[in-house]
Design a protein around this motif. Sequence first.
Motif, PDB file in Angstrom:
ATOM      1  N   GLY A 115       0.815  -1.211   0.000  1.00 28.20           N
ATOM      2  CA  GLY A 115       0.000   0.000   0.000  1.00 28.20           C
ATOM      3  C   GLY A 115       0.844   1.253   0.000  1.00 28.20           C
ATOM      4  N   SER A 143      -5.006 -12.774  -2.052  1.00 22.22           N
ATOM      5  CA  SER A 143      -5.917 -11.698  -2.421  1.00 22.22           C
ATOM      6  C   SER A 143      -5.815 -10.564  -1.411  1.00 22.22           C
ATOM      7  CB  SER A 143      -7.358 -12.221  -2.451  1.00 22.22           C
ATOM      8  OG  SER A 143      -7.799 -12.508  -1.130  1.00 22.22           O
ATOM      9  N   PRO A 144      -6.266  -9.361  -1.779  1.00 21.90           N
ATOM     10  CA  PRO A 144      -6.255  -8.254  -0.816  1.00 21.90           C
ATOM     11  C   PRO A 144      -7.026  -8.578   0.458  1.00 21.90           C
ATOM     12  CG  PRO A 144      -6.591  -7.420  -3.030  1.00 21.90           C
ATOM     13  CD  PRO A 144      -6.666  -8.921  -3.125  1.00 21.90           C
ATOM     14  N   ARG A 148      -5.520  -8.557   4.197  1.00 25.00           N
ATOM     15  CA  ARG A 148      -6.149  -7.721   5.215  1.00 25.00           C
ATOM     16  C   ARG A 148      -6.479  -8.554   6.458  1.00 25.00           C
ATOM     17  NH1 ARG A 148      -8.548  -4.791   2.072  1.00 25.00           N
ATOM     18  NH2 ARG A 148     -10.209  -6.179   1.542  1.00 25.00           N
TER      19      ARG A 148
END
Length: 300
Positions: A115, A143-144, A148
């Motif tokens: 990010g 995956s994001p 997360r």
Amino acid sequence: HLFVPRAAYRTNLGGGGAVPGLGTNAPGGAIVYFYLAKAPDSSATVTLEFLDGSGAVVRTATSAPAKPGDPNGFTRLTPTAGLNRFVWDLRHETITRIPGRMLAEGAAGYRVAPGSYQVKLTAGSETVTRTLEVLPDPRAKASPDDVRAEQQVLARLQARMNEVQGFAKRAGAVRDQIRSLIDRTSGLADADTIAKAGRAIVEKIDAVEGKLTNTRGKTFQDVINFRNGIIDQYLNLANAVDQTEAPLTQGMRARLEDLNRLWESNRREVEAILTGDVARLNALVRDKGVPAVVVPEAKR
């Protein structure tokens, strides 16, 4: 002047090691350069802060003198006149440490997610900020959402480890005060009553503290010589999560639930001592009229 690379990869691979006969690997992390026209005054502090997308500081490097027991000695800056370089390892701050205690694993902060980040340089009254992009490792397939979720678990683990260490430090401080109370009231009429009550609490603290940390861990070998505390079990899990690409495994989630249940039991035990037992000792001391300061008798 502050110079920051356009991007840095988030990777599990280390760097900087030297192999006989070969060159030295590039440092692992983001390389930041800053230029100072002159060497900072001894009273001026130079600070590099790394902020996430929300503006929260995730890592700080400073030229300020290290405090006793400071675990972040490797984030000290030694700024000089001209071009300076600092390598951010793309990790958060380390967990809270108890000086003199050896942990079973390295206590480095967990890796940041890909990010946009800000690098903020402060030198005296001047401040400069630049943008730093942390790109995902091109080999990673997470995956994001997986990343997360991993970051959320790592943040919770870090907070929990700091909480455990905080309880251990509080309990240790209470034990020190009780021992001091016993020593300074040894010559009073009710010394035996106070000492008996105080030693009972000290024994409870000794017992529960051993569940939180390896109280006998002084060297790297002691982490296998003596039983590890729950802080080390949390740390082992945190390292497993941090060193494995997302997504989280079911085993990791189950282990976290097991540790949380164990910690809740340990936490209640410590709280009972710090509130109930200590309150009763304080009431006993007040009832006996023990003075806050006891002046030793003059020796002849």
